[in-house]
Design a protein around this motif. Structure first.
Motif, PDB file in Angstrom:
ATOM      1  N   THR A  47     -40.952  11.314 -30.583  1.00 46.98           N
ATOM      2  CA  THR A  47     -39.745  11.675 -31.268  1.00 46.98           C
ATOM      3  C   THR A  47     -39.318  10.459 -32.066  1.00 46.98           C
ATOM      4  OG1 THR A  47     -37.586  12.668 -31.235  1.00 46.98           O
ATOM      5  CG2 THR A  47     -38.261  11.266 -29.464  1.00 46.98           C
ATOM      6  N   GLU A  48     -38.409  10.651 -33.028  1.00 50.07           N
ATOM      7  CA  GLU A  48     -37.828   9.632 -33.767  1.00 50.07           C
ATOM      8  C   GLU A  48     -36.510  10.411 -34.024  1.00 50.07           C
ATOM      9  OE1 GLU A  48     -38.158   7.037 -37.720  1.00 50.07           O
ATOM     10  OE2 GLU A  48     -40.091   7.956 -36.925  1.00 50.07           O
ATOM     11  N   SER A  50     -32.351   9.590 -35.575  1.00 51.06           N
ATOM     12  CA  SER A  50     -31.292   8.991 -36.194  1.00 51.06           C
ATOM     13  C   SER A  50     -30.265   9.665 -36.296  1.00 51.06           C
ATOM     14  CB  SER A  50     -31.784   8.706 -37.697  1.00 51.06           C
ATOM     15  OG  SER A  50     -31.997   9.936 -38.321  1.00 51.06           O
ATOM     16  N   TYR A  68     -30.765   4.207 -35.042  1.00 46.69           N
ATOM     17  CA  TYR A  68     -32.144   4.791 -35.147  1.00 46.69           C
ATOM     18  C   TYR A  68     -32.685   4.436 -33.811  1.00 46.69           C
ATOM     19  CZ  TYR A  68     -30.968   4.138 -40.147  1.00 46.69           C
ATOM     20  OH  TYR A  68     -30.312   3.989 -41.343  1.00 46.69           O
ATOM     21  N   GLY A  70     -36.525   4.986 -31.920  1.00 45.27           N
ATOM     22  CA  GLY A  70     -37.805   5.163 -31.967  1.00 45.27           C
ATOM     23  C   GLY A  70     -38.912   4.078 -31.377  1.00 45.27           C
ATOM     24  N   LYS A  88     -42.645   6.115 -34.295  1.00 40.93           N
ATOM     25  CA  LYS A  88     -42.085   7.267 -33.293  1.00 40.93           C
ATOM     26  C   LYS A  88     -42.036   6.512 -31.804  1.00 40.93           C
ATOM     27  CE  LYS A  88     -43.930  11.390 -35.694  1.00 40.93           C
ATOM     28  NZ  LYS A  88     -44.633  12.576 -35.369  1.00 40.93           N
ATOM     29  N   TYR A 118     -40.206   0.624 -27.418  1.00 39.92           N
ATOM     30  CA  TYR A 118     -39.407   1.445 -28.012  1.00 39.92           C
ATOM     31  C   TYR A 118     -38.620   0.366 -29.034  1.00 39.92           C
ATOM     32  CZ  TYR A 118     -36.301  -1.646 -25.014  1.00 39.92           C
ATOM     33  OH  TYR A 118     -35.730  -2.631 -24.381  1.00 39.92           O
TER      34      TYR A 118
END
Length: 278
Positions: A47-48, A50, A68, A70, A88, A118
């Motif tokens: 997942t990413e 924002s 953000y 990711g 991601k 991360y």
């Protein structure tokens, strides 16, 4: 069990935005039967995320903008402004089991066996007045955090209604501008309690005994408590043990470095915090 049901509901709500961004597929009846027939459930996730703004309002409000989350690294423009993350949050495997005594156990680790990288970027955090004065204070900006997650397991204990977390992580790069003080933090790292002695040598992701070389270790318990001041219910957060080495490459004032510092073998123990409204 009431606490467990509330946690399950909260987890489902919290997972909704991640599901919207992740590559998830619906299961047909046959596939669902295969899942429910196993001892627990395993989730593979990438997942990413924002968030344009997170706002906490009391009388005035706190605003956190351009968040953000990711993997990879934090991206910045030519003026050092945070603009996103480079990849991601992936290589993620989540095992979920409900044991015979009713306890829920969640283990987060990687598919590859390596620590999960991360990256977290935050554009700014500021305070704002709502009395019509238009006053505001920029607390911090251009916050970038990169590192690795080597261990995360979570237990919901039905006997105590406590949520117990064991975490092994590090921060390999952190930069931020503390604007209201005119101070900048550069090249900050949070590493294992043996890092300065060993330089992080000999870390084996499959051997928790080596985590202290490169990963800060913490145990955190969250549950219901009682305020000593008011006697009312409170959210109680306990940290029986946290160990780390902290290194700051440079502290800048007025754009010039005033030096670096480090803390060797930082240990936070027997710490208890109760949170409640007033």
């Amino acid at each position: 069990m009431k606490g467990l049901k509330k946690l399950a509901l909260a987890t489902a709500v919290a997972a909704a935005p991640f599901a919207a961004h992740a590559d998830l597929k619906a299961l047909d009846d046959s596939a669902m039967g295969n899942v429910t027939g196993q001892s627990g459930v395993t989730i593979e996730l990438e997942t990413e995320v924002s968030i344009g703004e997170f706002r906490y309002t009391d009388e005035g409000y706190l605003s956190v903008n351009d968040i953000y989350i990711g993997g990879g690294s934090v991206e910045r423009d030519g003026d050092n402004n945070v603009t996103g993350v480079s990849g991601k949050l992936d290589d993620l495997l989540i095992d979920i089991d409900v044991e015979a005594d009713g306890d829920a156990y969640i283990d987060v680790h990687s598919i590859s066996g390596a620590p999960i990288d991360y990256a977290v970027g935050v554009g700014s955090a500021s305070l704002h007045a709502t009395d019509g004065s238009g006053d505001s204070t920029l607390l911090a900006s251009n916050i970038g955090i990169e590192g690795g997650l080597a261990q995360l397991n979570i237990r919901v204990d039905t006997a105590t209604d406590d949520l117990i977390m064991n975490v092994g992580f590090n921060v390999t790069q952190m930069d931020m501008d503390v604007d209201f003080l005119g101070v900048n933090i550069r090249d900050m790292r949070v590493m294992g309690a043996n890092f300065l002695e060993t330089g992080g040598a000999g870390v084996d992701p499959t051997d928790p005994s080596t985590f202290a070389n490169a990963y800060a270790l913490a145990t955190i318990t969250v549950g219901k408590g009682t305020s000593a001041a008011t006697g009312n219910d409170a959210l109680e957060i306990s940290i029986p043990d946290f160990q780390a080495d902290i290194i700051v490459g440079a502290v800048e004032i007025g754009g010039a470095s005033i030096g670096s510092f480090q803390m060797d073998n930082l240990a936070v123990t027997n710490t208890n915090m109760k949170v409640y409204g007033h």
